[in-house]
Write a protein that holds these residues in place. Structure first.
Motif, PDB file in Angstrom:
ATOM      1  N   HIS A 182       1.238   4.179  -3.010  1.00 24.16           N
ATOM      2  CA  HIS A 182       1.196   5.552  -2.668  1.00 24.16           C
ATOM      3  C   HIS A 182       2.324   6.289  -3.099  1.00 24.16           C
ATOM      4  O   HIS A 182       2.170   7.477  -3.589  1.00 24.16           O
ATOM      5  CB  HIS A 182       0.668   5.831  -1.302  1.00 24.16           C
ATOM      6  N   ALA A 239      -5.150   4.245  -5.801  1.00 20.73           N
ATOM      7  CA  ALA A 239      -4.441   4.242  -4.504  1.00 20.73           C
ATOM      8  C   ALA A 239      -5.506   4.159  -3.542  1.00 20.73           C
ATOM      9  O   ALA A 239      -5.375   3.470  -2.419  1.00 20.73           O
ATOM     10  CB  ALA A 239      -3.277   5.259  -4.272  1.00 20.73           C
ATOM     11  N   ARG A 258       0.881  -1.089   0.021  1.00 19.17           N
ATOM     12  CA  ARG A 258      -0.171  -0.180  -0.077  1.00 19.17           C
ATOM     13  C   ARG A 258       0.829   1.097  -0.013  1.00 19.17           C
ATOM     14  O   ARG A 258       0.567   2.292  -0.572  1.00 19.17           O
ATOM     15  CB  ARG A 258      -1.107   0.051   1.215  1.00 19.17           C
ATOM     16  N   ASP A 288      -6.328   1.364  -0.541  1.00 19.43           N
ATOM     17  CA  ASP A 288      -6.365   1.715   0.814  1.00 19.43           C
ATOM     18  C   ASP A 288      -7.941   0.750   1.318  1.00 19.43           C
ATOM     19  O   ASP A 288      -7.637   0.162   2.434  1.00 19.43           O
ATOM     20  CB  ASP A 288      -6.789   2.842   1.120  1.00 19.43           C
ATOM     21  N   ARG A 330      -4.425   8.093  -8.601  1.00 19.73           N
ATOM     22  CA  ARG A 330      -4.494   8.287  -7.095  1.00 19.73           C
ATOM     23  C   ARG A 330      -6.056   7.773  -6.942  1.00 19.73           C
ATOM     24  O   ARG A 330      -6.043   7.321  -5.598  1.00 19.73           O
ATOM     25  CB  ARG A 330      -4.867  10.033  -7.284  1.00 19.73           C
TER      26      ARG A 330
END
Length: 170
Positions: free
Chosen positions: A18, A106, A14, A110, A103
């Motif tokens: 990012h 990402a 993760r 999460d 984005r």
């Protein structure tokens, strides 16, 4: 199964995604990846999708893992027979998925990882030992028979493999 190690690897993946997304330029993301027909942007989506697919695999293994072995063996054989259309769908899906933006991908990762953390924490030892047969022609990380514990380890292997194909650092 070392649950802590699995949780920690998911968190490293993760954080890596990012970091990559945060540093990547638009030109980086348009560049072709190494060894695939995808751009880096499309491959970023595919990295996340490798985690997403685990959620479906968890459902399958909870169902097929309780049925006679012959049922999941037959299911895997049918899926193996459908490998050519699967590869087309897999390719095109990541082409289209690349449109959502890194984005968003990402942030999606999460949510997926948070869900997987909860699921792994709730799984009992008997659940982790339950397994089923898999279509080995679909993915190099699918083995002929995988337990729930194997499925929880799968996305990090998939992620590491495809991470090496990104060309963001060039």
């Amino acid at each position: 199964m070392d649950r802590r190690a699995v949780h920690e690897q998911w968190e490293r993946d993760r954080a890596t995604l990012h970091e990559l997304v945060g540093a990547a330029t638009a030109a980086d993301l348009r560049r072709r990846s190494r060894g695939t027909r995808w751009t880096n942007r499309q491959l970023v989506f595919h990295l996340v999708f490798g985690y997403q697919i685990v959620r479906a695999l968890l459902v399958l293994i909870r169902v097929f893992g309780r049925l006679p072995d012959l049922v999941s063996r037959g299911f895997a054989a049918v899926l193996n027979a459908a490998t050519p259309p699967f590869h087309v769908i897999n390719y095109l899906g990541s082409c289209g998925g690349g449109l959502i933006g890194p984005r968003f991908a990402a942030a999606w990762l999460d949510r997926i990882i948070a869900s997987l953390h909860r699921s792994l924490d709730q799984a009992g030892e008997a659940d982790l030992a339950r397994g089923m047969h898999y279509p080995t022609r679909w993915d190099p990380f699918f083995r002929p028979y995988m337990t729930l514990a194997d499925v929880y380890r799968y996305p990090a292997r998939h992620f590491a493999f495809h991470l090496e194909q990104l060309t963001l650092d060039q």
